[in-house]
Scaffold this active site. Structure first.
Site, PDB file in Angstrom:
ATOM      1  N   SER A 149       0.817  -1.218   0.000  1.00 42.71           N
ATOM      2  CA  SER A 149       0.000   0.000   0.000  1.00 42.71           C
ATOM      3  C   SER A 149       0.850   1.267   0.000  1.00 42.71           C
ATOM      4  CB  SER A 149      -0.947   0.011   1.197  1.00 42.71           C
ATOM      5  OG  SER A 149      -0.240   0.131   2.415  1.00 42.71           O
ATOM      6  N   LYS A 186       0.734   4.287   6.928  1.00 42.16           N
ATOM      7  CA  LYS A 186       0.115   5.169   5.938  1.00 42.16           C
ATOM      8  C   LYS A 186       0.654   6.590   6.116  1.00 42.16           C
ATOM      9  CE  LYS A 186      -2.887   2.221   4.098  1.00 42.16           C
ATOM     10  NZ  LYS A 186      -2.242   1.009   4.663  1.00 42.16           N
TER      11      LYS A 186
END
Length: 231
Positions: A149, A186
């Protein structure tokens, strides 16, 4: 021995260092081009390839932020251009420093068990010695990355993310966050009371934190160690 850098190459290298110091991660080609006034990102790419050829950075194919400083980068800083004798003296100093690497012992965190603190004993795979000079801030642990990701930030599956424990972060910083019992890596973004965790891969959706979720920041990324060979 690596060749001396041109003025432009030195500027690019200094910009990479500055981005690492501010955010923990390197700039994109577009950011390099915009900051240094290049006509296109291709010009930035040319300089990056030249730096890679001289051995001061490593490039990860297909990642917009896939730039990593090598040990040889420490031979170069923003001082005036060195003559050959000064360069050799600086190289000798670097080699003496390199001989003393491995002074920082960090736990490697694998899969985090649900509900457990990140640094719980059962989460620690092992401990390794690392060079503290690799990081802009001294990390508390290394987190083994799962998935892709954050691929375009140069963070790949299996990498070890260096993390400094923190409960707050600035917008744009890459963080380790806990959502309920899941831990994720993230980019942090907060606007008012709205918190988003942004991926660096278009195949993944942003995570918007809702009021009913148990959310906390576990730390801020300060660097990266690649454990697999580049292809």
């Amino acid at each position: 021995m690596a060749s001396l850098l041109t003025e432009r190459q030195q500027q690019v290298l200094d910009l990479i260092r500055q981005a690492l110091a501010n955010t923990g991660f390197p700039p994109t080609r577009a950011e390099i081009a915009q900051t240094l006034g290049f006509k296109s990102a291709n010009a930035a790419e040319d300089h990056l390839r030249a730096l890679a050829k001289k051995g001061v950075i490593e490039l990860t194919a297909g990642a917009s932020r896939g730039i990593k400083l090598t040990d040889a980068a420490r031979l170069f800083d923003s001082e005036a251009e060195l003559d050959q004798n000064e360069y050799q003296a600086k190289e000798s100093k670097f080699l003496l420093t390199a001989a003393g690497l491995g002074q920082l012992i960090l736990p490697v965190i694998g899969r985090v068990a649900a509900g457990n603190p990140v640094l719980a004993v059962e989460n620690i795979e092992r401990e390794i010695n690392v060079d503290p000079a690799l990081f802009t801030q001294t990390p508390d642990y290394l987190l083994r990355v799962k998935g892709l990701s954050m691929r375009d930030a140069g963070i790949l599956d299996g990498d070890l993310l260096a993390v400094k424990r923190a409960s707050e972060a600035r917008n744009g910083q890459i963080v380790v966050a806990r959502i309920n019992d899941e831990v994720t890596v993230k980019r942090y973004n907060k606007r008012g009371s709205k918190i988003e965790l942004l991926p660096e891969n278009p195949d993944f959706e942003p995570i918007v934190i809702s009021a009913d979720q148990d959310f906390s920041l576990e730390g801020i990324a300060t660097g990266l160690i690649r454990t697999s060979a580049l292809h």
